[in-house]
Structures are given as C-alpha cells and as structure tokens.
Design a protein around this motif. Structure first.
Motif, PDB file in Angstrom:
ATOM      1  N   PRO A   1      39.499 -34.906 -38.850  1.00 57.86           N
ATOM      2  CA  PRO A   1      39.363 -35.898 -39.922  1.00 57.86           C
ATOM      3  C   PRO A   1      38.525 -37.119 -39.535  1.00 57.86           C
ATOM      4  O   PRO A   1      38.540 -37.575 -38.394  1.00 57.86           O
ATOM      5  N   ASN A   2      37.777 -37.630 -40.539  1.00 57.27           N
ATOM      6  CA  ASN A   2      37.087 -38.916 -40.419  1.00 57.27           C
ATOM      7  C   ASN A   2      37.773 -39.988 -41.251  1.00 57.27           C
ATOM      8  O   ASN A   2      37.395 -41.156 -41.199  1.00 57.27           O
ATOM      9  N   SER A   3      38.738 -39.581 -42.045  1.00 56.08           N
ATOM     10  CA  SER A   3      39.506 -40.515 -42.858  1.00 56.08           C
ATOM     11  C   SER A   3      40.939 -39.998 -42.952  1.00 56.08           C
ATOM     12  O   SER A   3      41.255 -38.928 -42.427  1.00 56.08           O
ATOM     13  N   ASP A   4      41.792 -40.755 -43.629  1.00 56.66           N
ATOM     14  CA  ASP A   4      43.202 -40.365 -43.684  1.00 56.66           C
ATOM     15  C   ASP A   4      43.536 -39.487 -44.891  1.00 56.66           C
ATOM     16  O   ASP A   4      44.696 -39.157 -45.110  1.00 56.66           O
ATOM     17  N   PHE A   5      42.514 -39.108 -45.690  1.00 53.10           N
ATOM     18  CA  PHE A   5      42.809 -38.219 -46.811  1.00 53.10           C
ATOM     19  C   PHE A   5      41.658 -37.250 -47.038  1.00 53.10           C
ATOM     20  O   PHE A   5      40.501 -37.537 -46.751  1.00 53.10           O
TER      21      PHE A   5
ATOM     22  N   LYS B   1      29.983 -31.415 -42.093  1.00 55.41           N
ATOM     23  CA  LYS B   1      30.752 -32.628 -42.348  1.00 55.41           C
ATOM     24  C   LYS B   1      30.793 -32.860 -43.847  1.00 55.41           C
ATOM     25  O   LYS B   1      29.745 -33.016 -44.483  1.00 55.41           O
TER      26      LYS B   1
ATOM     27  N   TYR C   1      25.544 -35.776 -38.819  1.00 60.29           N
ATOM     28  CA  TYR C   1      25.319 -37.110 -39.372  1.00 60.29           C
ATOM     29  C   TYR C   1      23.840 -37.313 -39.679  1.00 60.29           C
ATOM     30  O   TYR C   1      22.992 -37.130 -38.818  1.00 60.29           O
TER      31      TYR C   1
ATOM     32  N   GLY D   1      45.714 -37.517 -38.117  1.00 61.02           N
ATOM     33  CA  GLY D   1      45.097 -38.625 -38.835  1.00 61.02           C
ATOM     34  C   GLY D   1      45.122 -38.449 -40.339  1.00 61.02           C
ATOM     35  O   GLY D   1      45.107 -39.421 -41.093  1.00 61.02           O
ATOM     36  N   VAL D   2      45.167 -37.216 -40.796  1.00 60.74           N
ATOM     37  CA  VAL D   2      45.203 -36.955 -42.242  1.00 60.74           C
ATOM     38  C   VAL D   2      46.595 -37.272 -42.791  1.00 60.74           C
ATOM     39  O   VAL D   2      47.601 -36.807 -42.264  1.00 60.74           O
ATOM     40  N   GLU D   3      46.636 -38.070 -43.854  1.00 65.00           N
ATOM     41  CA  GLU D   3      47.902 -38.409 -44.505  1.00 65.00           C
ATOM     42  C   GLU D   3      48.065 -37.723 -45.851  1.00 65.00           C
ATOM     43  O   GLU D   3      49.192 -37.454 -46.282  1.00 65.00           O
TER      44      GLU D   3
ATOM     45  N   GLY E   1      35.397 -35.834 -45.955  1.00 67.85           N
ATOM     46  CA  GLY E   1      36.077 -36.688 -44.990  1.00 67.85           C
ATOM     47  C   GLY E   1      36.514 -35.996 -43.716  1.00 67.85           C
ATOM     48  O   GLY E   1      37.331 -36.533 -42.968  1.00 67.85           O
ATOM     49  N   VAL E   2      35.974 -34.790 -43.471  1.00 67.57           N
ATOM     50  CA  VAL E   2      36.337 -34.065 -42.251  1.00 67.57           C
ATOM     51  C   VAL E   2      35.089 -33.423 -41.633  1.00 67.57           C
ATOM     52  O   VAL E   2      34.090 -33.180 -42.308  1.00 67.57           O
TER      53      VAL E   2
END
Length: 337
Positions: A280-284, A262, A217, A311-313, A265-266
């Motif tokens: 994952p940091n987000s769902d996609f 990073k 980060y 968490g990944v969709e 989104g992962v």
C-alpha cells in the motif's frame, strides 16, 4: 602536496605538468587559471578535488604521461569531485578507466566542446548536472552498471541522437535529458522504476519510448514541450506507463499485459504462481464500479492467493470481485473495514 587553491587565478599559466608524487589535487587547486591549455599527469594521480580546474576556460587537453615509459593499469584516477572541470569550455576529450569510483555533480558542466567521454562500465551514479550543457557530447550508450541518473545530468546535450541506458538503471532525475533537441530514441532496461519531472522536456525529435512494467512512478509532465511532439508510449497494458499515457493523452501501443504496476493506492504484482501481492501507498483501496476496472483484471479468474501489506485500513467495493480460484487471503492487522 598541492594545497587548497594553491594556484587559483594564475591567469597567465599556460601549461601544467604534474609530477609522479602527486596523487591528489585539492579543492580549487587551479581555479580560474584562464590561460591553461594543456595538463599532463602521471598514473599516480588518483583524485581530483571539487572545482580543481573550474573556469579554466581555455583548457583543451588533460593527458596522462609516464616518466619511465611503463604504465600500471591498477593505478587510475578514481575520484573526480563536484565541478572539477566546471566551465572548461574548450575541453574536448576525457578518458575514464574501469575501477573509477566517483564522478561528482556538475563535474563537466558547460564543457561546450566535450565530444567524447569514455564512461567506465562499473560506474553506478551520474550525479546532478554532471554533463549539463555539453553541447558537443556524442555518447550513444551509458555504463551497464549505471543505476541512477541525477537531475539535469545531460541537460542541453544537443548532439546526443540515440542512447542505450545500460542494464541496471533504476531512476531518471528531473530534467535529466531536457533540451536534448536531437534525441530520437532511448532504450530503458527492465530495472527502471522512476522517471521524474520534465526528464525529456523540449526533446523535439523524441517520438517513441519503450517501457516495461517495472516503472512504478512517472511525474505528470516528463515530456513537457510547447512543440507538437506526438509522443507514443510502448508498454504493457495495465502497467503504470499505460495509465500514464492514457491519463496524459499520449499515444499508446501495447507490448503485452503487465504483471506489476502502481494503481488504486497500491503497488501490485502477480508472481509466477498467480499470487497477487499488494504493497500500500495509502491507508485505503478505493471503490471501483466494476471488477474489470482493476489493473490485474485479466488475471482475476486465475489468481490463487492474495496478500495485502500492512497499512491498509479500508478496502473498497468490487476490488477483489470474481476471483473464482482464490484459495488463500492474507489481510493486514491494520484493516478496519
């Protein structure tokens, strides 16, 4: 016992000699004793409370003495509270021993004359503003066990020229080294994970920074300055530091190829068995135009196993294309498409 604020604002007090039975100085015990120049304490003193000597603006020395000539190395100051020496403008030195446990926020804030502080090697945290505006501080290394540097910790330390940050540092807070105008070089361990907002802003002489692929980060403006600083970031290609340099227009020099970072989104990592793991940091995971655009691209034809965390969709197009040696895949139960 000395109780809360016992001698606060005793402005004519010039000299303090603490007896051997005093183990703790409470909050604001000598607050605003603006005439104090010298304080002598015994080895039995273990704790200094919040703002105990704050605004003792003429305090020069804080010395240990022995009433019987013997010292017990097991007995040391272990705790210094928030603002304990806040605005002690003339304090020049402070000695810490190993075994020290807590150094409070703003403990030495605006100690303009503080030249030397022997930080114990086993200290883990330096809190918010601990040494802010210590303009004379000349330290060149931080404790080997240090994990966290709080926001504004060394803000305005104008005499620091180079700094080794130890072996275990994980996080650097916002503005922690801002306005360190003589800082030319700083070394980071492979454990560093986070660098926050304006951590090195207005560091006019800072030209080169070296990061490993451990940093996940970066705040968007860690080097903010109106001056032409011409920063060069040295880091592995495809690391988080690499993308930070490219996205913000800094010079970049590769030190190798990243195995973690990073992006998309992962948080991704390649282990020694060429297994790719994604947290994952987000769902996609978004679409990419070509398989060469993923940060693990150089390993694509070598990866043997893939694990995608919960968490990944949605997984976008081309993300895992051309993985010709992929033998096993673990998909999350949250995946929809």
């Amino acid at each position: 016992n000395v109780l809360y604020g016992a001698f606060s604002a005793c402005s004519a007090l010039n000299y303090i000699r603490l007896g051997k039975n005093i183990t703790y100085l409470p909050e604001k015990a000598f607050l605003k004793c603006i005439g104090i120049e010298y304080i002598y304490y015994t080895q039995n003193l273990e704790s200094i409370g919040d703002y105990a000597f704050a605004y003792c603006t003429t305090l020069k020395s804080f010395y240990q003495y022995s009433e019987d000539g013997d010292y017990d190395n097991e007995k040391i100051i272990k705790y210094i509270g928030d603002g304990a020496f806040y605005c002690c403008y003339k304090l020049e030195y402070f000695y810490f021993d190993n075994g020290f446990e807590h150094l409070g926020a703003e403990a030495f804030y605006k100690c303009f004359s503080l030249k030397w502080a022997t930080l114990p090697q086993d200290i883990i945290r330096i809190e918010r503003g601990t040494f802010a505006y210590c303009k004379s501080l000349e330290i060149s290394s931080l404790p080997v066990c240090l994990e966290y540097i709080g926001e504004y910790a060394f803000y305005g330390c104008e005499s620091i020229k180079s700094l080794n940050t130890g072996l275990n540092l994980q996080s650097i807070g916002a503005y922690s080294f801002a306005h360190c105008v003589l800082l030319e070089s700083i070394e980071f361990p492979d454990t560093l994970e986070r660098v926050d907002m304006s951590a090195f802003s207005y560091c006019e002489k800072l030209k080169d920074l070296y990061f490993s692929d451990s940093v996940l980060y970066f705040c968007y403006d860690i080097f903010y300055s109106p001056f032409d600083t011409d920063i060069t970031i040295h880091a592995p290609t495809y690391s988080t530091a690499y993308y930070y340099a490219i996205d913000n227009g800094y010079n970049f020099v590769s030190t190798g190829i990243a195995k973690r970072g990073k992006a998309l989104g992962v948080i991704w990592k390649i282990d020694s068995d060429l297994k790719l793991s994604l947290t994952p940091n987000s769902d996609f995971i978004p679409d990419i135009s070509a398989y060469t655009d993923v940060p693990w691209y150089v390993y694509t034809d070598k990866i043997t196993s893939l694990n995608i965390g919960e968490g990944v969709e949605t997984i976008g197009t081309n993300v895992f294309a051309r993985m010709v040696n992929l033998r096993s895949v673990s998909l999350p139960s949250t995946l929809k498409r």
